[in-house]
Motif scaffolding. Structure first.
Motif, PDB file in Angstrom:
ATOM      1  N   ALA A  33       0.838  -1.209   0.000  1.00  0.00           N
ATOM      2  CA  ALA A  33       0.000   0.000   0.000  1.00  0.00           C
ATOM      3  C   ALA A  33       0.868   1.253   0.000  1.00  0.00           C
ATOM      4  O   ALA A  33       0.579   2.229  -0.699  1.00  0.00           O
ATOM      5  CB  ALA A  33      -0.924  -0.008   1.218  1.00  0.00           C
ATOM      6  N   MET A  34       1.942   1.221   0.786  1.00  0.00           N
ATOM      7  CA  MET A  34       2.820   2.387   0.866  1.00  0.00           C
ATOM      8  C   MET A  34       3.638   2.544  -0.407  1.00  0.00           C
ATOM      9  O   MET A  34       3.860   3.663  -0.886  1.00  0.00           O
ATOM     10  CB  MET A  34       3.726   2.269   2.080  1.00  0.00           C
ATOM     11  N   ALA A  35       4.098   1.421  -0.959  1.00  0.00           N
ATOM     12  CA  ALA A  35       4.864   1.488  -2.206  1.00  0.00           C
ATOM     13  C   ALA A  35       4.041   2.126  -3.314  1.00  0.00           C
ATOM     14  O   ALA A  35       4.550   2.903  -4.133  1.00  0.00           O
ATOM     15  CB  ALA A  35       5.307   0.086  -2.618  1.00  0.00           C
ATOM     16  N   ALA A  36       2.747   1.829  -3.328  1.00  0.00           N
ATOM     17  CA  ALA A  36       1.867   2.334  -4.390  1.00  0.00           C
ATOM     18  C   ALA A  36       1.736   3.848  -4.361  1.00  0.00           C
ATOM     19  O   ALA A  36       1.552   4.480  -5.409  1.00  0.00           O
ATOM     20  CB  ALA A  36       0.494   1.678  -4.284  1.00  0.00           C
ATOM     21  N   ILE A  37       1.816   4.466  -3.170  1.00  0.00           N
ATOM     22  CA  ILE A  37       1.678   5.926  -3.090  1.00  0.00           C
ATOM     23  C   ILE A  37       3.049   6.619  -2.985  1.00  0.00           C
ATOM     24  O   ILE A  37       3.112   7.835  -2.815  1.00  0.00           O
ATOM     25  CB  ILE A  37       0.788   6.338  -1.891  1.00  0.00           C
ATOM     26  N   SER A  38       4.123   5.832  -3.091  1.00  0.00           N
ATOM     27  CA  SER A  38       5.464   6.393  -2.955  1.00  0.00           C
ATOM     28  C   SER A  38       5.899   7.097  -4.238  1.00  0.00           C
ATOM     29  O   SER A  38       5.192   7.063  -5.252  1.00  0.00           O
ATOM     30  CB  SER A  38       6.466   5.279  -2.616  1.00  0.00           C
ATOM     31  N   HIS A  39       7.058   7.705  -4.195  1.00  0.00           N
ATOM     32  CA  HIS A  39       7.598   8.396  -5.360  1.00  0.00           C
ATOM     33  C   HIS A  39       8.155   7.446  -6.407  1.00  0.00           C
ATOM     34  O   HIS A  39       8.448   7.866  -7.527  1.00  0.00           O
ATOM     35  CB  HIS A  39       8.716   9.349  -4.921  1.00  0.00           C
TER      36      HIS A  39
END
Length: 491
Positions: A74-80
């Motif tokens: 989930a965090m990777a998806a909204i990361s840069h």
């Protein structure tokens, strides 16, 4: 050392090449010199992973691993850098730590998972580690090291043709690298606040975890001056991250989650501290229940256990002992392989019997390696590594116990090396063989009162109150209400 003119030409050429190799940083948006492509970052991660696993081992926990994968994706998806092949692992270490490797590899120790008190703390640290990857800190560190060290060398050459300032210039460059590292840590803190907030967590809890880190650091006596630390002081980070979280939430109002009880239920039963089956130290001896051997540990020596080797040494750092498996199917083959791989000159070699086990005892010195283009370093007793090695055949394996010191200190250190090596023997004590590990269990407070009173009601020993307080992020006199979920430590 290479001649000064040759070195200066290399530095000038390298700097010129670097200036033509710029890329835009995905987090800052700024153009910067980079020596590492995305493909190279991914390759480094793939290459590093097997070594990390071999050194630390993986901890198997289906619930925690599924949770980590879910939040990590989930965090990777909204990361840069959502395109990277992120992977998340729990390593089998009691140390409170988390780290990331270029290319998307993120690791949490079971030790740090035990010390989180809610999902939001986990998410903040996860964001921090992913931030190191997305901001390309490894690539930037590599580039800055070459630039600052190269610049320092070039500056020394221009100032003093004899190279007399070279050593101090390089030391200055290395000190500057500490600043770069602190800057990267601070940048990752800010990124972590943003990432954890974007997937719905209260980043103030990330700040609270720095209070836990500060307490662990203070209790261990390992704090170092902030100027010489590669990480910012956790007390300062506590304040700064609270400010960042407050600012983010003011600009982005929302319902940010903490999820304390859900997290505590997940870690109920988590292994805590050293895993005895992998070996443990007690009463000045190292015991390995799974491999069924033991050997002495000198009083006052510090030690570190890992799946691949056990290391120990005195606080003065003048000697050390390393125990590991040797390569080879026989004692002679193991000795030949060791001499070749370590580039050793054997001074003494004799067959022994160590508590009924066939063994080879060697004393050797490591030969200096000739660096191409550099003069041979003059070998002295002070700069020559001398090694006492016992190769011991036991239960179809060959163990190597190496005692290391300078040749100058070897005579003083050798009696201890010999005592440790010749103290190797089979482990038969049922108490040691059947030792169970400590685990974290979650219990409800049976009464209201201070944390110390509640722990006493839960049959926790007074001697572990501070350790339990750190684990729960509570002080001995903190007020606890009846029914509150708390972590205890038990077999």
């Amino acid at each position: 050392m290479k001649s000064i003119p040759t070195l200066s030409r290399l530095v000038i050429a390298s700097v010129a090449l670097l200036l033509t190799n710029c890329a835009r940083n995905p987090v800052t948006g700024k153009r910067e010199i980079s020596l590492m492509s995305t493909e190279q970052e991914i390759a480094i991660g793939k290459e590093s992973h097997p070594s990390i696993v071999a050194t630390m081992g993986l901890y198997e926990d289906t619930k925690l691993q599924a949770f980590m994968n879910q939040k990590g994706k989930a965090m990777a998806a909204i990361s840069h850098r959502p395109e990277l092949p992120y992977q998340f692992f729990i390593v089998d270490s009691p140390v409170v730590n988390a780290f990331a490797v270029p290319g998307g590899y993120v690791y949490f120790t079971r030790g740090i998972l035990a010390h989180f008190n809610n999902e939001a703390e986990f998410a903040g640290v996860l964001g921090h580690e992913i931030g190191h990857i997305t901001a390309r800190h490894s690539a930037r560190q590599q580039t800055s090291q070459i630039l600052t060290t190269g610049g320092a060398i070039l500056g020394a050459i221009l100032i003093d043709k004899s190279g007399g300032l070279l050593e101090s210039a390089i030391q200055g460059a290395q000190l500057l690298q500490l600043k770069y590292s602190r800057a990267h840590e601070s940048e990752s803190d800010e990124i972590g606040v943003g990432y954890s907030s974007k997937i719905g967590y209260d980043a103030n809890q990330m700040a609270e975890f720095f209070a836990t880190i500060k307490r662990i650091q203070d209790n261990s006596g390992q704090s170092v001056p902030n100027m010489m630390s590669t990480h910012p002081d956790p007390g300062n980070r506590f304040t700064k991250v609270h400010e960042l979280a407050k600012d983010y939430q003011a600009k982005n109002p929302g319902n940010y989650q903490v999820n304390r009880e859900a997290y505590l239920r997940m870690i109920d039963g988590l292994l805590f501290g050293e895993d005895p089956k992998q070996g443990f130290v007690e009463n000045n001896a190292f015991y390995h229940p799974e491999l069924k051997f033991q050997f002495p540990v000198p009083a006052g020596w510090q030690h570190q256990n890992a799946p691949s080797q056990f290391q120990m040494g005195p606080k003065d750092g003048k000697s050390s002992v390393i125990m590991m498996l040797a390569k080879g199917n026989s004692l002679d083959e193991a000795a030949q392989t060791m001499v070749k791989e370590l580039n050793l000159k054997v001074l003494e070699n004799s067959k022994r019997t160590v508590n009924g086990n066939q063994a080879l005892a060697l004393i050797s010195q490591q030969l200096p390696q000739q660096q191409q283009g550099q003069p041979q370093q003059q070998q002295t007793a002070a700069n020559t590594l001398q090694i006492s090695t016992y190769l011991i055949q036991y239960n179809n394996l060959i163990y190597a116990i190496h005692g290391l010191s300078s040749a100058a200190d070897f005579e003083r250190s050798f009696p201890t090396f010999r005592t440790v090596s010749e103290g190797f023997r089979s482990l038969t004590d049922p108490d040691k063989l059947n030792r169970k590990p400590d685990r974290v269990y979650v219990r409800q407070a049976p009464r209201a009162g201070t944390f110390q009173e509640v722990m006493s009601a839960l049959n926790m020993p007074t001697a572990r109150i501070e350790e339990l307080g750190v684990l729960n992020s509570l002080k001995a006199d903190s007020r606890v209400e009846k029914g509150t979920m708390l972590k205890i430590i038990s077999k």
